[in-house]
Design an enzyme around this catalytic site. Structure first.
Site, PDB file in Angstrom:
ATOM      1  CB  CYS A 152      12.222  -8.485   9.955  1.00 51.41           C
ATOM      2  SG  CYS A 152      11.705  -8.116   8.262  1.00 51.41           S
TER       3      CYS A 152
HETATM    4  N1  LIG Z   1       9.299  -2.739   8.848  1.00 54.65           N
HETATM    5  C1  LIG Z   1      10.043  -3.742   9.307  1.00 54.65           C
HETATM    6  O1  LIG Z   1       9.531  -4.730   9.875  1.00 54.65           O
HETATM    7  C2  LIG Z   1      11.533  -3.703   9.175  1.00 54.65           C
HETATM    8  C3  LIG Z   1      12.286  -4.667   9.835  1.00 54.65           C
HETATM    9  C4  LIG Z   1      13.676  -4.644   9.719  1.00 54.65           C
HETATM   10  C5  LIG Z   1      14.298  -3.673   8.945  1.00 54.65           C
HETATM   11  N2  LIG Z   1      13.533  -2.758   8.292  1.00 54.65           N
HETATM   12  C6  LIG Z   1      14.255  -1.746   7.490  1.00 54.65           C
HETATM   13  O2  LIG Z   1      14.240  -0.540   8.239  1.00 54.65           O
HETATM   14  C7  LIG Z   1      14.151   0.592   7.368  1.00 54.65           C
HETATM   15  C8  LIG Z   1      12.904   1.407   7.750  1.00 54.65           C
HETATM   16  O3  LIG Z   1      11.768   0.554   7.618  1.00 54.65           O
HETATM   17  P1  LIG Z   1      10.304   1.034   7.940  1.00 54.65           P
HETATM   18  O4  LIG Z   1       9.438  -0.157   7.799  1.00 54.65           O
HETATM   19  O5  LIG Z   1      10.272   1.814   9.202  1.00 54.65           O
HETATM   20  O6  LIG Z   1      10.039   2.020   6.705  1.00 54.65           O
HETATM   21  P2  LIG Z   1       8.871   3.088   6.528  1.00 54.65           P
HETATM   22  O7  LIG Z   1       7.760   2.773   7.452  1.00 54.65           O
HETATM   23  O8  LIG Z   1       8.593   3.118   5.068  1.00 54.65           O
HETATM   24  O9  LIG Z   1       9.550   4.474   6.964  1.00 54.65           O
HETATM   25  C9  LIG Z   1      10.592   5.038   6.195  1.00 54.65           C
HETATM   26  C10 LIG Z   1      11.043   6.337   6.810  1.00 54.65           C
HETATM   27  O10 LIG Z   1      12.083   6.876   5.992  1.00 54.65           O
HETATM   28  C11 LIG Z   1      11.808   8.245   5.689  1.00 54.65           C
HETATM   29  N3  LIG Z   1      12.290   8.561   4.352  1.00 54.65           N
HETATM   30  C12 LIG Z   1      11.891   8.001   3.192  1.00 54.65           C
HETATM   31  N4  LIG Z   1      12.590   8.522   2.156  1.00 54.65           N
HETATM   32  C13 LIG Z   1      13.436   9.447   2.676  1.00 54.65           C
HETATM   33  C14 LIG Z   1      14.409  10.320   2.128  1.00 54.65           C
HETATM   34  N5  LIG Z   1      14.650  10.349   0.822  1.00 54.65           N
HETATM   35  N6  LIG Z   1      15.106  11.127   2.983  1.00 54.65           N
HETATM   36  C15 LIG Z   1      14.871  11.093   4.316  1.00 54.65           C
HETATM   37  N7  LIG Z   1      13.939  10.294   4.893  1.00 54.65           N
HETATM   38  C16 LIG Z   1      13.244   9.468   4.092  1.00 54.65           C
HETATM   39  C17 LIG Z   1      10.308   8.358   5.777  1.00 54.65           C
HETATM   40  O11 LIG Z   1      10.046   9.701   6.132  1.00 54.65           O
HETATM   41  P3  LIG Z   1       8.965  10.683   5.457  1.00 54.65           P
HETATM   42  O12 LIG Z   1       8.253   9.911   4.367  1.00 54.65           O
HETATM   43  O13 LIG Z   1       8.075  11.051   6.584  1.00 54.65           O
HETATM   44  O14 LIG Z   1       9.734  11.813   4.941  1.00 54.65           O
HETATM   45  C18 LIG Z   1       9.965   7.401   6.909  1.00 54.65           C
HETATM   46  O15 LIG Z   1      10.116   8.042   8.153  1.00 54.65           O
HETATM   47  C19 LIG Z   1      14.064   0.026   5.935  1.00 54.65           C
HETATM   48  O16 LIG Z   1      15.323   0.054   5.357  1.00 54.65           O
HETATM   49  C20 LIG Z   1      13.587  -1.407   6.167  1.00 54.65           C
HETATM   50  O17 LIG Z   1      14.009  -2.291   5.149  1.00 54.65           O
HETATM   51  C21 LIG Z   1      12.166  -2.736   8.398  1.00 54.65           C
END
Ligand SMILES: NC(=O)c1ccc[n+]([C@@H]2O[C@H](COP(=O)([O-])OP(=O)(O)OC[C@H]3O[C@@H](n4cnc5c(N)ncnc54)[C@H](OP(=O)(O)O)[C@@H]3O)[C@@H](O)[C@H]2O)c1
Length: 346
Positions: A152
């Site tokens: 981001c």
């Molecule tokens: N948030 C942002 O603004 C943003 C922007 C750009 C990129 N990103 C990147 O996009 C990715 C996701 O970000 P997010 O903010 O959506 O994260 P998040 O809200 O923390 O969600 C993470 C997801 O991953 C799942 N997960 C966690 N550990 C896991 C495992 N061991 N096996 C399978 N599933 C697992 C979780 O599922 P459960 O806990 O339900 O199992 C949850 O659905 C990250 O790499 C982040 O750096 C985020």
């Protein structure tokens, strides 16, 4: 052209639920599988009541998704490390992948291991990944099987700097990127540092000199401009849900004029649907909920510095919207399909 069956791995997180919100309205995509380890077996609309009436699916474990038969493309909305393990697992299936994590964003595996302090579990796939910033790399994205969706903060910084570095109007070694983000950038998990009373009515810098988005911004801009780019990047946490505003300072090359600055900006971005050139500095709410990146640039003739201000919604242009833009390019759909939602103002 056939419609597309889509899987979202990590659907219970912020970028996962944002992917669902966008794809539920996409006329060419059918969401076939949504995964969560913690919430497997629950109805999606039970976890996300705002999706009631838009989609009716049950969350399953990622290991239970039938990648071979059920989906044509998989979005990985997973933490880094987890993501690369999943890519390795499904690489031999006939499926395209858009990874939202940082696992494949750096061109050098050594840099990844240094900045992420861990071993890369599939270095052999790193070269297969294409960096998914459509406005810079549209042609390579179109032919990719694995797209690494940008971070981001990097989206906001790279879009702001790319035209001026490419046209050699600024010194690539004297750049400061000062970025501020809303709290959804940190993911859905509750942490002390992002807990409401600890961020409300407060404002702080973090990750000074160590944030993992630093090498990503430098790497991509160096490749794009053909010069070695070095940046001083400092992120800040804003007490808001969404949005990133980056104020970027760069030393203009001797003799650069305001007209040249504006010409570079317009020649690069006037044709771009999701980049809006702004005469006044934009604000976060002006892009909230949309796939726009708004850019304002100005040369301060007194100091010889360029000041560039960019704004994005971190969950849309900074993550899930950009991921859908990449999917549209990979699949030959009109690039803006499903993404023409106006910003939520006020
Ligand atoms: N948030 C942002 O603004 C943003 C922007 C750009 C990129 N990103 C990147 O996009 C990715 C996701 O970000 P997010 O903010 O959506 O994260 P998040 O809200 O923390 O969600 C993470 C997801 O991953 C799942 N997960 C966690 N550990 C896991 C495992 N061991 N096996 C399978 N599933 C697992 C979780 O599922 P459960 O806990 O339900 O199992 C949850 O659905 C990250 O790499 C982040 O750096 C985020």
């Amino acid at each position: 052209m056939n419609d597309l069956d889509v899987g979202i791995v990590g659907a219970s997180g912020y970028t996962g639920s944002e992917l669902i919100r966008i794809l539920a309205e996409h006329p060419r995509a059918n969401i076939r599988a949504v995964t969560s380890e913690a919430h497997a077996g629950k109805k999606l609309q039970g976890l996300f009541p705002h999706l009631n009436g838009l989609i009716d699916l049950e969350l399953i474990r990622s290991g239970d998704m039938d990648v071979e038969n059920d989906v044509d493309i998989v979005f990985l909305a997973l933490p880094h490390t987890v993501s690369m393990g999943f890519v390795k697992e499904i690489w031999n299936e006939d499926v395209d992948v858009i990874d939202l994590s940082g696992d494949f964003r750096l061109s050098s595996v050594e840099d990844y291991e240094k900045w992420y302090s861990m071993e890369h579990s599939c270095p052999e796939l790193n070269d297969k990944a294409v960096y998914g910033l459509p406005e810079l790399f549209r042609e390579t994205i179109a032919n990719a099987r694995l797209v690494s969706n940008p971070g981001c903060y990097p989206t906001s910084a790279i879009i702001g700097l790319a035209p001026f570095l490419k046209e050699k109007l600024i010194d690539p070694s004297k750049i400061i990127v000062d970025s501020k983000s809303g709290v959804t950038g940190a993911g859905v998990k509750v942490r002390t540092s992002t807990h409401f009373p600890n961020i409300n009515e407060d404002f702080r810098a973090y990750g000074i000199g160590t944030h993992r988005h630093t090498p990503e911004i430098e790497d991509v801009l160096s490749i794009y401009s053909g010069s070695v780019v070095s940046i001083q990047f400092t992120p800040h946490l804003l007490p808001l849900d969404r949005g990133i505003l980056s104020t970027i300072y760069a030393k203009a090359q001797e003799g650069t004029t305001e007209d040249e600055i504006q010409e570079a900006l317009h020649s690069h971005y006037s044709p771009e649907e999701f980049i809006r050139i702004r005469e006044e500095p934009p604000s976060l709410k002006q892009v909230r909920g949309s796939n726009y990146c708004d850019v304002h640039a100005h040369l301060d003739s007194r100091t010889g510095n360029m000041i560039i201000v960019t704004v994005i919604d971190n969950l849309v242009k900074g993550a899930s919207g950009q991921a859908v833009q990449n999917m549209n390019i990979m699949k030959g759909f009109d690039e803006g399909t499903g993404l023409r939602t106006p910003p939520l103002m006020p």
